[in-house]
Design an enzyme around this catalytic site. Structure first.
Site, PDB file in Angstrom:
ATOM      1  N   PRO A  86      40.967  35.451  56.751  1.00  0.00           N
ATOM      2  CA  PRO A  86      40.376  36.237  57.845  1.00  0.00           C
ATOM      3  C   PRO A  86      39.570  37.434  57.324  1.00  0.00           C
ATOM      4  O   PRO A  86      38.790  38.019  58.062  1.00  0.00           O
ATOM      5  CB  PRO A  86      41.583  36.677  58.681  1.00  0.00           C
ATOM      6  CG  PRO A  86      42.777  36.461  57.813  1.00  0.00           C
ATOM      7  CD  PRO A  86      42.427  35.418  56.810  1.00  0.00           C
ATOM      8  N   GLU A 113      50.115  36.285  54.731  1.00  0.00           N
ATOM      9  CA  GLU A 113      49.241  37.466  54.731  1.00  0.00           C
ATOM     10  C   GLU A 113      48.001  37.238  53.873  1.00  0.00           C
ATOM     11  O   GLU A 113      47.039  37.994  53.960  1.00  0.00           O
ATOM     12  CB  GLU A 113      50.004  38.690  54.230  1.00  0.00           C
ATOM     13  CG  GLU A 113      51.254  39.022  55.035  1.00  0.00           C
ATOM     14  CD  GLU A 113      51.025  38.954  56.528  1.00  0.00           C
ATOM     15  OE1 GLU A 113      50.100  39.639  57.018  1.00  0.00           O
ATOM     16  OE2 GLU A 113      51.754  38.210  57.211  1.00  0.00           O
ATOM     17  N   ARG A 151      28.303  16.713  58.003  1.00  0.00           N
ATOM     18  CA  ARG A 151      27.247  16.377  58.964  1.00  0.00           C
ATOM     19  C   ARG A 151      25.855  16.595  58.398  1.00  0.00           C
ATOM     20  O   ARG A 151      24.892  15.997  58.876  1.00  0.00           O
ATOM     21  CB  ARG A 151      27.406  17.206  60.245  1.00  0.00           C
ATOM     22  CG  ARG A 151      28.625  16.849  61.068  1.00  0.00           C
ATOM     23  CD  ARG A 151      28.708  17.724  62.314  1.00  0.00           C
ATOM     24  NE  ARG A 151      27.491  17.635  63.108  1.00  0.00           N
ATOM     25  CZ  ARG A 151      27.241  16.681  63.989  1.00  0.00           C
ATOM     26  NH1 ARG A 151      28.126  15.755  64.227  1.00  0.00           N
ATOM     27  NH2 ARG A 151      26.102  16.656  64.651  1.00  0.00           N
ATOM     28  N   ASP A 166      20.614  19.866  68.022  1.00  0.00           N
ATOM     29  CA  ASP A 166      21.892  20.527  68.251  1.00  0.00           C
ATOM     30  C   ASP A 166      21.704  22.019  68.480  1.00  0.00           C
ATOM     31  O   ASP A 166      20.716  22.605  68.075  1.00  0.00           O
ATOM     32  CB  ASP A 166      22.823  20.328  67.049  1.00  0.00           C
ATOM     33  CG  ASP A 166      23.584  19.015  67.137  1.00  0.00           C
ATOM     34  OD1 ASP A 166      23.629  18.441  68.241  1.00  0.00           O
ATOM     35  OD2 ASP A 166      24.123  18.572  66.106  1.00  0.00           O
TER      36      ASP A 166
HETATM   37  C1  JB8 Z   1      45.685  33.173  58.140  1.00  0.00           C
HETATM   38  O1  JB8 Z   1      39.732  33.010  60.793  1.00  0.00           O
HETATM   39  B1  JB8 Z   1      39.918  32.392  59.592  1.00  0.00           B
HETATM   40  C2  JB8 Z   1      41.265  32.377  58.887  1.00  0.00           C
HETATM   41  C3  JB8 Z   1      42.352  32.984  59.487  1.00  0.00           C
HETATM   42  C4  JB8 Z   1      43.572  32.955  58.799  1.00  0.00           C
HETATM   43  C5  JB8 Z   1      43.704  32.332  57.565  1.00  0.00           C
HETATM   44  C6  JB8 Z   1      42.605  31.725  56.993  1.00  0.00           C
HETATM   45  C7  JB8 Z   1      41.385  31.754  57.662  1.00  0.00           C
HETATM   46  C8  JB8 Z   1      45.045  32.490  57.159  1.00  0.00           C
HETATM   47  N1  JB8 Z   1      44.786  33.476  59.127  1.00  0.00           N
HETATM   48  O2  JB8 Z   1      38.870  31.722  59.008  1.00  0.00           O
END
Ligand code: JB8
Length: 223
Positions: A86, A113, A151, A166
Site C-alpha cells: 500500500p 504490515e 492483455r 477500452d
Molecule cells: C496489505 O493497495 B495495494 C496493497 C494493499 C496491501 C498489501 C499489498 C498491496 C498488503 N495491504 O496495492
C-alpha cells in the site's frame, strides 16, 4: 513473457490463472506465470516467514531471508522486481505499459504490515500499489498486474480495436453498451443505436461517454 510470483499463498492464484482470457494466454504459453511458495524457502524447522517489527508496534513483518532465497532461486538475467504494498507507486496505464515491455517480472506479495525494508534496498525492487485501501496481502494486486499486463501482449486480446476502445485509451471513460432485449422492465435501448446512422451513433456515444466521465471521473476531464 515470464512472471515469477513470490507468495505465501500460491493457492490464491489457482482459479484466476486457469480462467477466461488469462487461462487461455497461459495455456497457449504467451505468458508463463510461475508461483513460488515463500514458505518453502524458510530454512528453519517451522518455515517461519514473518516476525515482529523492530521498534515495536502491531502486526508482523515478512522476513527478508526467505524472500532473498526465493529470488536467488530464479534463473539469472535481467528481471524487474515489484513488491506489492500500500506504500507503493500507484499502478496506472503507464506503469502497466512499462511492465508489458519487460520480458521478466518478479511480483513479491507482501502480507501483514509489509516486508522487511531490506528487500527494497537489496534486490532492487520497487513498491507498487493498486489503490488506496488496505488489503490482507499483495496476492490480489499481483493478479491485477498479471491480468492487465497479459492483455497488452499482442494476440491475447482478439481485436486490437477492443483495446483501443477500452476505457482510458481515449482519455475518457467508455460509452454505455446495450444488447438484446430491446426492452427490459420498461428500460429501452436508446433509439439512435438502432437507427443504423453511424455518424449519429458515434456522436451519441461520445456525448454519453463525456457525461459518464463528468459524473464518475471528473478528474479525467481536468487533465
Ligand atoms: C496489505 O493497495 B495495494 C496493497 C494493499 C496491501 C498489501 C499489498 C498491496 C498488503 N495491504 O496495492
Amino acid at each position: 513473457m515470464r512472471i515469477d510470483v513470490l507468495t505465501q499463498f500460491p493457492e490464491l492464484f489457482d482459479g484466476p490463472l486457469r480462467t477466461s482470457l488469462l487461462g487461455k494466454a497461459i495455456e497457449q504459453g504467451v505468458v508463463d506465470v510461475r508461483l513460488h511458495d515463500i514458505r518453502t524457502f524458510a530454512k528453519d524447522k517451522h518455515h517461519i516467514t514473518d516476525d515482529n517489527a523492530y521498534g515495536g508496534g502491531p502486526g508482523m513483518v515478512l522476513k527478508v531471508e526467505p524472500i532473498f532465497a526465493a529470488y536467488d532461486s530464479l534463473p539469472d538475467g535481467p528481471k524487474r522486481a515489484v513488491v506489492l504494498s500500500p506504500a507503493g507507486r500507484r499502478l496506472d496505464r503507464d506503469l502497466v505499459n512499462e511492465f508489458a515491455a519487460e520480458s521478466n517480472l518478479v511480483l513479491i506479495c507482501g502480507r501483514y504490515e509489509g516486508v522487511d525494508e531490506r528487500v527494497l534496498e537489496g534486490l532492487p525492487a520497487e513498491e507498487v500499489s493498486i489503490g488506496d485501501y488496505v488489503l490482507s496481502g499483495g496476492e490480489l494486486p499481483a493478479l491485477v498486474i498479471i491480468e492487465a499486463v497479459t492483455r497488452l501482449i499482442p494476440g491475447v486480446v482478439g481485436r486490437a480495436e477492443s483495446i483501443q476502445q477500452d476505457s482510458f485509451e481515449s482519455g475518457i471513460l467508455d460509452y454505455p453498451h446495450y444488447t438484446r432485449p430491446v426492452e427490459f422492465r420498461g428500460m429501452t435501448v436508446p433509439e439512435v443505436l438502432r437507427s443504423g446512422d453511424h455518424a449519429a451513433i458515434e456522436r451519441w456515444r461520445h456525448e454519453a461517454a463525456l457525461a459518464k466521465t463528468k459524473k464518475n471521473r471528473p478528474d479525467l476531464l481536468q487533465q
